[in-house]
Design a protein around this motif. Structure first.
Motif, PDB file in Angstrom:
ATOM      1  N   ARG B  79       0.834  -1.209   0.000  1.00  0.00           N
ATOM      2  CA  ARG B  79       0.000   0.000   0.000  1.00  0.00           C
ATOM      3  C   ARG B  79       0.871   1.263   0.000  1.00  0.00           C
ATOM      4  O   ARG B  79       0.402   2.331  -0.337  1.00  0.00           O
ATOM      5  N   MET B 102      -9.955   0.766  -6.289  1.00  0.00           N
ATOM      6  CA  MET B 102      -9.537  -0.491  -5.635  1.00  0.00           C
ATOM      7  C   MET B 102      -8.574  -0.341  -4.454  1.00  0.00           C
ATOM      8  O   MET B 102      -8.819  -0.914  -3.387  1.00  0.00           O
ATOM      9  N   PRO B 103      -7.484   0.427  -4.606  1.00  0.00           N
ATOM     10  CA  PRO B 103      -6.559   0.521  -3.455  1.00  0.00           C
ATOM     11  C   PRO B 103      -7.220   1.116  -2.221  1.00  0.00           C
ATOM     12  O   PRO B 103      -6.864   0.760  -1.088  1.00  0.00           O
ATOM     13  N   VAL B 105     -10.528   0.911  -1.501  1.00  0.00           N
ATOM     14  CA  VAL B 105     -11.472  -0.079  -0.978  1.00  0.00           C
ATOM     15  C   VAL B 105     -10.711  -1.107  -0.135  1.00  0.00           C
ATOM     16  O   VAL B 105     -11.125  -1.470   0.968  1.00  0.00           O
ATOM     17  N   VAL B 106      -9.579  -1.532  -0.684  1.00  0.00           N
ATOM     18  CA  VAL B 106      -8.739  -2.503   0.013  1.00  0.00           C
ATOM     19  C   VAL B 106      -8.280  -1.957   1.358  1.00  0.00           C
ATOM     20  O   VAL B 106      -8.220  -2.671   2.355  1.00  0.00           O
ATOM     21  N   GLY B 108      -9.892   0.083   3.118  1.00  0.00           N
ATOM     22  CA  GLY B 108     -11.038   0.225   4.016  1.00  0.00           C
ATOM     23  C   GLY B 108     -11.487   1.655   4.262  1.00  0.00           C
ATOM     24  O   GLY B 108     -11.996   1.975   5.330  1.00  0.00           O
ATOM     25  N   ARG B 110     -13.826   5.085   3.822  1.00  0.00           N
ATOM     26  CA  ARG B 110     -15.268   5.291   3.740  1.00  0.00           C
ATOM     27  C   ARG B 110     -15.651   5.734   2.335  1.00  0.00           C
ATOM     28  O   ARG B 110     -14.833   6.278   1.593  1.00  0.00           O
TER      29      ARG B 110
END
Lengths: 309, 224
Positions: B79, B102-103, B105-106, B108, B110
């Motif tokens: 990350r 995507m990165p 969402v991965v 976490g 909001r």
């Protein structure tokens, strides 16, 4: 912070669960087929279990408790019979004592047997007074029942006693075998469901290989990647369980009418009972757990082999 | 920011992808990595992104020794390192927005935060109006810009690019390089592997040249 954390965590799980459900719904035929295979596999042992409990219910009073019948001598009059019944009611090992009056018994016999004419030709009632005795449930083992029987044989008023012990024993043995059989079939088919779900999830992992690779590249943890597949397994299991319930309910519904007709021929009030709440709960919980477990195995085996290149 | 100390990567079978290589890239630097194909450019980048681990020597990124990072911690390392590939590595069954998100969402984030950051990132690469389309409908240059938006959306301190202009014509390649320069200006450390010497020669950045798995030349930046 904890509450906030928990909320985000729950929200994320809900999102993944719904996304997984949405993905399955977008391929309805494939999903339905997998669910149907699981449903049929689970409907078989469930249906057998329901059938077995119906048989046990049909056996009703005989199930577990052995009923003793004391046939009193012809010379014992009504008053003496009543006294004996009251004496037996005080017996600590007995649950119920029912007195069957010979006149009432004859009346019922005439009504049900169809020998009305023949019976009316009799000058006097040939039926003896009968005491039907049910021991306490904890006294209903064959040995205890036999001991009671021996005790009652000593009574002067008693002509002879009868206990359907052989029958009770055989019935117990048969239902035990049947129960064991249902268990074995349930285990085997549960294993089959596990393999079906494992294989389905394995194919899905393979289809989404590039997605998994990219997710790993951008820092997705194993748990993050595993989650949608576990939810897929969860939905497969749950929908399979619901389908199994529907299949069994439909089969019972189809059987109900002929069974009722047959019961009617035996003057029985017997009614096929559907899946009870406990069985349904067990079925749905079991199928869901099988789904989760099956996908867990598949994911564990195949996810680590996919590494970005 | 990126330290290589006597790093060797030997593959099963004995082939060395990288031999005894040492260099240091300071935070905020923009460095090009060149060399013939098979010289070890990709191996070097893969070691930084922990797609592979070195056989000997030590790789440190942001002060952390990568050999000490356990398998379960690798995602958190990645990350911190944005990666861009020649073949974009986009998911064609998801929209541009979803690819770039995507990165986040991965990680976490909001929903509102994801939306805000994805829009900012797409805006930077000039694709804000294409967020709803699927990558397959975009041109090669546009797809690469989506890949870049995805690599920088989580604001990683280090961005690696492996032949990002490999399939692009000179004009598009120049646009991509300009984009990298802009990221560099806001402090991102960039390491870009390319064999397009013509393109990078007039950019005046530091150039590491690999040949046969070894670092042959380290050309300092002429201007910055």
């Amino acid at each position: 912070m904890n509450r906030q954390h928990l909320n985000t965590w729950l929200l994320r799980h809900l999102q993944v669960a719904l996304a997984s459900l949405g993905r399955l719904c977008r391929a309805p035929l494939a999903t339905l087929m997998t669910a149907a295979v699981i449903g049929i596999a689970l409907a078989l042992p469930t249906g057998m279990h329901v059938a077995l409990s119906n048989v046990q219910q049909l056996a009703g009073g005989w199930d577990g408790t052995a009923t003793l019948s004391l046939f009193l001598k012809q010379e014992v009059d009504e008053k003496q019979a009543m006294q004996l019944a009251n004496r037996l009611r005080a017996h600590p090992q007995l649950a119920t004592v029912q007195l069957i009056d010979p006149d009432l018994a004859l009346e019922e016999f005439q009504r049900l047997s169809g020998f009305e004419g023949a019976l009316q030709a009799l000058k006097k009632n040939p039926l003896p007074t009968v005491l039907v005795i049910e021991p306490h449930p904890q006294q209903s083992t064959p040995e205890a029942a036999e001991a009671l029987l021996a005790e009652f044989n000593q009574l002067t008023e008693v002509d002879f006693t009868q206990l359907d012990l052989q029958w009770v024993r055989r019935f117990h043995a048969i239902t035990e075998i049947a129960q064991r059989g249902v268990m074995v079939i349930g285990l085997l088919l549960g294993l089959a469901v596990l393999l079906i779900i494992g294989n389905t999830i394995r194919l899905e992992i393979q289809n989404r290989r590039s997605e998994i690779e990219i997710t790993k590249l951008i820092g997705g943890t194993d748990a993050f990647i595993r989650r949608p597949f576990l939810y897929n397994g969860f939905w497969y299991g749950l929908s399979g369980g619901i389908l199994a319930w529907l299949l069994v309910t439909l089969s019972l519904w189809a059987l109900n009418e002929p069974v009722e007709r047959l019961a009617g021929l035996y003057h029985s009030e017997f009614d096929l009972s559907a899946i009870d709440g406990q069985t349904l709960g067990f079925l749905l919980l079991g199928s869901t757990l099988l789904g989760l477990f099956g996908s867990w195995i598949a994911v564990g085996r195949h996810l680590s082999s996919i590494e970005p290149s | 920011m990126i330290h290589f100390e006597n790093v060797t990567k030997r593959y099963p079978g004995g082939h060395e992808g990288l031999s005894n290589t040492s260099f240091h890239i300071t935070p905020g630097e923009m460095v090009f990595l060149t060399g013939h194909s098979g010289a070890g450019k990709s191996t070097l980048l893969r070691l930084i992104g922990l797609l592979e681990r070195c056989t000997r020597g030590q790789v440190r990124v942001g002060g952390r020794n990568l050999a000490k990072i356990k398998r379960s911690q690798v995602p958190y390392h990645r990350r911190e390192v944005g990666m861009i590939f020649q073949d974009h590595r986009l998911l064609n069954d998801r929209t541009v927005f979803d690819n770039v998100a995507m990165p986040l969402v991965v990680a976490g984030l909001r929903h509102q935060e994801i939306s805000r950051r994805v829009h900012a990132s797409l805006d930077k690469v000039g694709l804000l109006n294409r967020e709803r389309v699927y990558p397959i409908t975009l041109s090669g240059g546009e797809q690469q810009r989506v890949g870049i938006a995805r690599a920088v959306v989580s604001k990683p301190p280090v961005v690696l690019a492996d032949e990002p202009t490999g399939n692009l014509d000179p004009t598009l390649s120049q646009e991509i390089m300009d984009l990298f320069s802009q990221f560099n200006q806001v402090g991102v450390t960039l390491l870009i592997a390319t064999h397009d010497l013509e393109l990078i020669s007039n950019m005046g950045k530091r150039i590491l040249t690999l040949s046969h798995s070894r670092l042959m030349r380290d050309t300092a930046a002429s201007r910055s």
